[in-house]
Design an enzyme around this catalytic site. Structure first.
Site, mmCIF file in Angstrom:
data_model
loop_
_atom_site.group_PDB
_atom_site.id
_atom_site.type_symbol
_atom_site.label_atom_id
_atom_site.label_comp_id
_atom_site.label_asym_id
_atom_site.label_seq_id
_atom_site.Cartn_x
_atom_site.Cartn_y
_atom_site.Cartn_z
ATOM 1 N N GLN A 1 -3.137 3.678 -2.499
ATOM 2 C CA GLN A 1 -3.841 4.909 -2.878
ATOM 3 C C GLN A 1 -5.098 5.130 -2.041
ATOM 4 O OE1 GLN A 1 -3.588 4.411 -7.565
ATOM 5 N NE2 GLN A 1 -4.040 6.494 -6.946
ATOM 6 N N HIS A 2 -5.586 6.365 -2.074
ATOM 7 C CA HIS A 2 -6.913 6.770 -1.602
ATOM 8 C C HIS A 2 -7.083 6.822 -0.084
ATOM 9 C CE1 HIS A 2 -7.874 6.069 -5.758
ATOM 10 N NE2 HIS A 2 -7.844 4.758 -5.633
ATOM 11 N N ASP B 1 0.843 3.377 -5.213
ATOM 12 C CA ASP B 1 1.469 2.105 -5.571
ATOM 13 C C ASP B 1 1.329 1.776 -7.054
ATOM 14 O OD1 ASP B 1 -1.268 1.746 -5.328
ATOM 15 O OD2 ASP B 1 -1.138 0.037 -3.969
#
Length: 497
Positions: A80-81, A243
């Site tokens: 992520q991110h 994820d």
């Protein structure tokens, strides 16, 4: 046959799920390098993800011994991110800044202040901005690489980019979008006025991908790529997700009372909710959208197996010897407390913190105590997060453990005792990759007009390993409570928490 891809920080995993037989028939893995420095920079070239996928895919295919033409769908899970920026031609401009990049902490603080602090952020986005979210990376680029910033035509997350590479289609879905810092998790819409704090001219708003719901596919694998991979002409690529969102699917986390805990590079705790998040509870609890059209209240710590491996390598121990050493030490490590904030920390919110080793004396300074100390310190960080979840009213009936750390019986029992909840592992430990494959079946069914629920698919494909189940030991629970109280006192004394 359905393919599940999990592009993580350390590497990319691929699994092939035999939908008819209900089991994984092939697996593959390839590692990634990492660009890092002492300032907190953590980056990867997106091409490394693609190269790793192709290597892992061919491993999985060889192990499965199947005709690749039998693969009907693909699902992608991604860390992520991360920030992937493309130019107008669709080319990657620079390496992706990752979730664990902390050199953007000043930019996060600046943006949080512009939003009106935690209260203003939660009013605008439904959550509190945190260092590591995508938004601060964009401001960092503008301030440090203005020429690069000016070339941005598309903003993607890692899993979005892999979907783009597979299909040629630019899109995003609600779950992964939740962790950007410019998405409202309640209305499930982009919030362009937050991006306007960085680029008032609308450049970043124009660069946003269109959003899809979790059950909607992105498209089909590009013909030229399908030919290279040996795939058929109509292999559907699902919406995919972060994820953690895919890990929720891959652990069957679809009802109240189930909490998934990932003992990976980072530590994550998340639970399912079908209720639109309110404004109560700690700002450290991120009420992300799930990739199953619900919500996924989540806590993330940045130091877990990465911290344990650092201590293990310090003593030159292999994994078995490390676990044996840790098992020799008593609960509480004879008074040693480790605050393992080697990469800063997200929960608690200490992005600029460094690690602290406290309570040392000539009697307790042993390798065994330090090995156990890093396991206890990282686990206490997760307990800190679980307390926040319980304070928010989240029920914890069972914890489902995944990630490399879950393979350790010592660590599993430690989690059960510290969290005061039963723990169990799914039989398939690659939960994010499995979840991506299950979501691919779901999306493929929806596209074909079939009536299929994600819950029923999880019931079929997610099997728990009953032999891994452990319950809290009452005597150990009391000993850990004393050690955890000392951990909290140390947090208060050193960081004011």
């Amino acid at each position: 046959m359905y393919l599940g891809i999990d592009c993580g920080t350390q590497g990319t995993k691929v699994v092939i799920l035999d939908a008819e037989q209900g089991h994984i028939c092939g697996e593959g893995y390839a590692p990634h390098a990492l660009i890092s420095d002492a300032n907190g920079r953590r980056e990867q070239a997106p091409q490394w993800w693609i190269d790793a996928f192709e290597q892992a895919y061919r491993q999985a295919l060889a192990q499965a011994g199947i005709d690749s033409q039998a693969i009907r769908g693909i699902g992608v899970s991604g860390q992520q991110h991360g920030l992937v920026v493309l130019d107008a031609s669709g080319a990657v401009i620079r390496p992706a800044k990752l979730w664990c990049d902390t050199e953007t902490a000043p930019q996060n603080a600046e943006l949080l202040a512009l939003l009106g602090g935690e209260e203003g952020s939660r009013a605008r986005l439904g959550l509190t901005l945190a260092t590591g979210y995508t938004l601060s990376k964009l401001l960092w680029l503008k301030q440090h690489e203005p020429e690069t910033f000016g070339r941005i035509a598309h903003i993607l997350l890692p899993h979005d980019y892999i979907n783009y590479w597979l299909t040629g289609e630019i899109a995003a879905e609600y779950g992964d979008a939740s962790g950007t810092g410019y998405f409202d998790i309640r209305s499930r819409r982009w919030v362009p006025e937050v991006l306007a704090l960085i680029a008032p001219d609308g450049q970043l708003e124009r660069a946003l991908p269109p959003l899809r719901e979790a059950h909607q596919a992105v498209g089909f694998v590009r013909p030229e790529l399908a030919a290279r991979l040996g795939l058929g002409s109509q292999v559907r690529v699902s919406s995919g997700g972060g994820d953690n969102m895919m890990g929720a699917i891959g652990t069957g986390n679809m009802s109240a009372g189930i909490v998934t805990l990932s003992l990976g590079t980072s530590g994550t705790l998340y639970a399912f909710s079908d209720q639109t998040p309110g404004q109560e509870g700690s700002g450290l609890l991120a009420p992300f959208c799930s990739s199953s059209n619900g919500w996924l209240p989540l806590i993330c710590t940045m130091n877990l197996t990465s911290a344990a491996n650092a201590v293990r390598e310090l003593f030159g121990l292999n994994l078995d010897d490390f676990n044996r050493a840790a098992a020799k030490a008593p609960i509480g490590c004879e008074g040693i407390t480790l605050l393992p904030f080697f990469n800063g920390e997200r929960v608690p919110a200490l992005p600029n913190a460094s690690g602290s080793l406290l309570g040392l004396n000539m009697q307790n300074l042993t390798p065994a105590n330090l090995c156990r100390g890093v396991l206890e310190g990282t686990s206490f960080g997760l307990r800190y997060g679980l307390d926040l979840m319980r304070d928010a009213g989240i029920e914890v009936r069972q914890i489902r453990l995944i990630g490399g750390g879950a393979k350790s019986a010592l660590w599993r029992q430690m989690i059960a005792d510290i969290m005061q909840a039963p723990v169990i592992c799914p039989r398939i430990g690659e939960a994010a990759a499995l979840g991506a494959a299950i979501q691919a079946i779901w999306c493929d069914g929806h596209a074909k007009g079939l009536s299929v629920s994600l819950e029923s698919l999880c019931e079929r494909y997610v099997v728990l390993d009953e032999d891994s189940g452990l319950n809290p030991d009452p005597e150990s629970v009391l000993a850990y409570e004393a050690a955890y109280a000392r951990y909290r006192q140390s947090l208060s004394a050193r960081h004011g928490l």
